[in-house]
Scaffold this motif. Structure first.
Motif, short mmCIF file in Angstrom:
data_model
loop_
_atom_site.label_atom_id
_atom_site.label_comp_id
_atom_site.label_asym_id
_atom_site.label_seq_id
_atom_site.Cartn_x
_atom_site.Cartn_y
_atom_site.Cartn_z
N THR A 69 0.85 -1.20 0.00
CA THR A 69 0.00 0.00 0.00
C THR A 69 0.88 1.24 0.00
OG1 THR A 69 -0.08 0.04 2.41
CG2 THR A 69 -1.86 -1.12 1.29
N SER A 70 0.34 2.35 -0.48
CA SER A 70 1.05 3.64 -0.51
C SER A 70 2.40 3.52 -1.22
CB SER A 70 1.24 4.19 0.90
OG SER A 70 0.00 4.32 1.54
N CYS A 71 2.38 2.94 -2.39
CA CYS A 71 3.60 2.72 -3.16
C CYS A 71 3.83 3.86 -4.15
CB CYS A 71 3.51 1.40 -3.91
SG CYS A 71 3.27 -0.02 -2.83
N ALA A 72 5.00 3.86 -4.77
CA ALA A 72 5.35 4.87 -5.76
C ALA A 72 4.54 4.70 -7.04
CB ALA A 72 6.84 4.82 -6.06
N ILE A 73 4.07 3.48 -7.30
CA ILE A 73 3.25 3.22 -8.49
C ILE A 73 1.90 2.67 -8.04
CG2 ILE A 73 5.21 2.79 -10.02
CD1 ILE A 73 4.69 -0.21 -9.69
N ALA A 74 0.91 2.81 -8.90
CA ALA A 74 -0.42 2.27 -8.60
C ALA A 74 -0.37 0.74 -8.69
CB ALA A 74 -1.44 2.82 -9.58
N LEU A 75 -0.96 0.09 -7.70
CA LEU A 75 -0.95 -1.36 -7.65
C LEU A 75 -2.35 -1.92 -7.84
CD1 LEU A 75 1.36 -2.08 -4.60
CD2 LEU A 75 1.96 -2.14 -6.99
N PRO A 76 -2.50 -2.93 -8.69
CA PRO A 76 -3.79 -3.62 -8.74
C PRO A 76 -3.92 -4.54 -7.53
CG PRO A 76 -2.24 -4.64 -10.26
CD PRO A 76 -1.55 -3.43 -9.67
N ALA A 77 -5.11 -5.04 -7.30
CA ALA A 77 -5.32 -5.97 -6.19
C ALA A 77 -4.46 -7.21 -6.40
CB ALA A 77 -6.79 -6.36 -6.11
N GLY A 78 -3.89 -7.72 -5.32
CA GLY A 78 -3.06 -8.91 -5.41
C GLY A 78 -1.70 -8.66 -6.02
N ALA A 79 -1.11 -7.50 -5.73
CA ALA A 79 0.20 -7.17 -6.29
C ALA A 79 1.03 -6.43 -5.25
CB ALA A 79 0.05 -6.32 -7.55
N TYR A 80 2.33 -6.35 -5.49
CA TYR A 80 3.23 -5.58 -4.64
C TYR A 80 4.30 -4.95 -5.51
CZ TYR A 80 6.20 -9.79 -4.84
OH TYR A 80 6.96 -10.85 -5.26
N LYS A 99 2.67 -9.05 -9.95
CA LYS A 99 1.32 -9.59 -9.79
C LYS A 99 1.37 -11.03 -9.32
CE LYS A 99 -0.38 -6.60 -13.41
NZ LYS A 99 -0.83 -6.53 -14.80
N LEU A 100 0.56 -11.31 -8.31
CA LEU A 100 0.44 -12.66 -7.80
C LEU A 100 -0.66 -13.39 -8.58
CD1 LEU A 100 0.71 -11.80 -4.02
CD2 LEU A 100 2.49 -12.70 -5.50
N PRO A 101 -0.76 -14.72 -8.47
CA PRO A 101 -1.86 -15.42 -9.13
C PRO A 101 -3.22 -14.82 -8.75
CG PRO A 101 -0.28 -16.99 -8.28
CD PRO A 101 0.13 -15.64 -7.77
N GLN A 102 -4.18 -14.90 -9.66
CA GLN A 102 -5.45 -14.21 -9.49
C GLN A 102 -6.23 -14.61 -8.25
OE1 GLN A 102 -7.58 -15.15 -13.03
NE2 GLN A 102 -8.00 -17.24 -12.45
N ASP A 103 -6.04 -15.81 -7.73
CA ASP A 103 -6.79 -16.24 -6.56
C ASP A 103 -6.04 -15.98 -5.25
OD1 ASP A 103 -4.91 -18.14 -7.33
OD2 ASP A 103 -5.96 -19.75 -6.30
N VAL A 104 -4.87 -15.34 -5.30
CA VAL A 104 -4.07 -15.07 -4.10
C VAL A 104 -4.18 -13.59 -3.74
CG1 VAL A 104 -1.75 -15.09 -3.11
CG2 VAL A 104 -2.48 -16.94 -4.63
#
Length: 155
Positions: A69-80, A99-104
């Motif tokens: 959260t609060s990263c330098a770039i916009a993150l989709p759900a399930g990502a870092y 991006k992590l697998p869609q169900d994680v």
């Protein structure tokens, strides 16, 4: 038996091929074994990226972080994002989210990120939690920079 028509060999082969395609699509998405491997793989991928961020902090003599959260770039759900501090601003190391697998799904305790200083120590204890339908993995970052991947919770 006049007037009755049976199936031809071509029709039977077509039916078998269509069923095989449907099974090939359905099984990987529904199999508990595959879901378990996706979760475990995502946890070990995050652990590896944390270790890499720590090593890069030591090597480049810059602060690095792995944030949810609060990263330098916009993150989709399930990502870092893996980021480094250049001067006073944080920039993404790769320019894209991991991006992590869609169900994680992923979440982090505290500030939502582990920050490694120039010596490789973490500024605070951070726990990343990865979950899907089958369970939970935790990736814990200790203040010394030690990274542990645990099925369930890290005690």
């Amino acid at each position: 038996m006049c007037g009755r028509r049976g199936a031809t060999v071509v029709e039977l082969i077509t039916l078998v091929v269509l069923l095989a395609i449907l099974v090939a699509i359905a099984i990987p998405n529904m199999s508990p074994v595959v879901l378990g491997y996706r979760l475990r793989g995502a946890a070990w991928q995050l652990g590896g990226d944390l270790r890499l961020a720590r090593q890069r902090a030591i090597t480049l003599r810059k602060r690095f972080r792995v944030c949810v959260t609060s990263c330098a770039i916009a993150l989709p759900a399930g990502a870092y994002s893996v980021e480094r501090k250049d001067g006073t601003t944080w920039t993404s190391e790769t320019g894209t989210a991991v991006k992590l697998p869609q169900d994680v799904s992923i979440s982090a305790s505290g500030t939502g990120m582990a920050v490694f200083n120039l010596g490789g120590e973490a500024t605070s204890f951070t726990t990343y939690t990865l979950t899907n339908l089958l369970g939970t993995y935790e990736v814990a970052v200790g203040s010394t920079g030690r990274i542990r991947v645990c099925q369930g919770t890290c005690s």
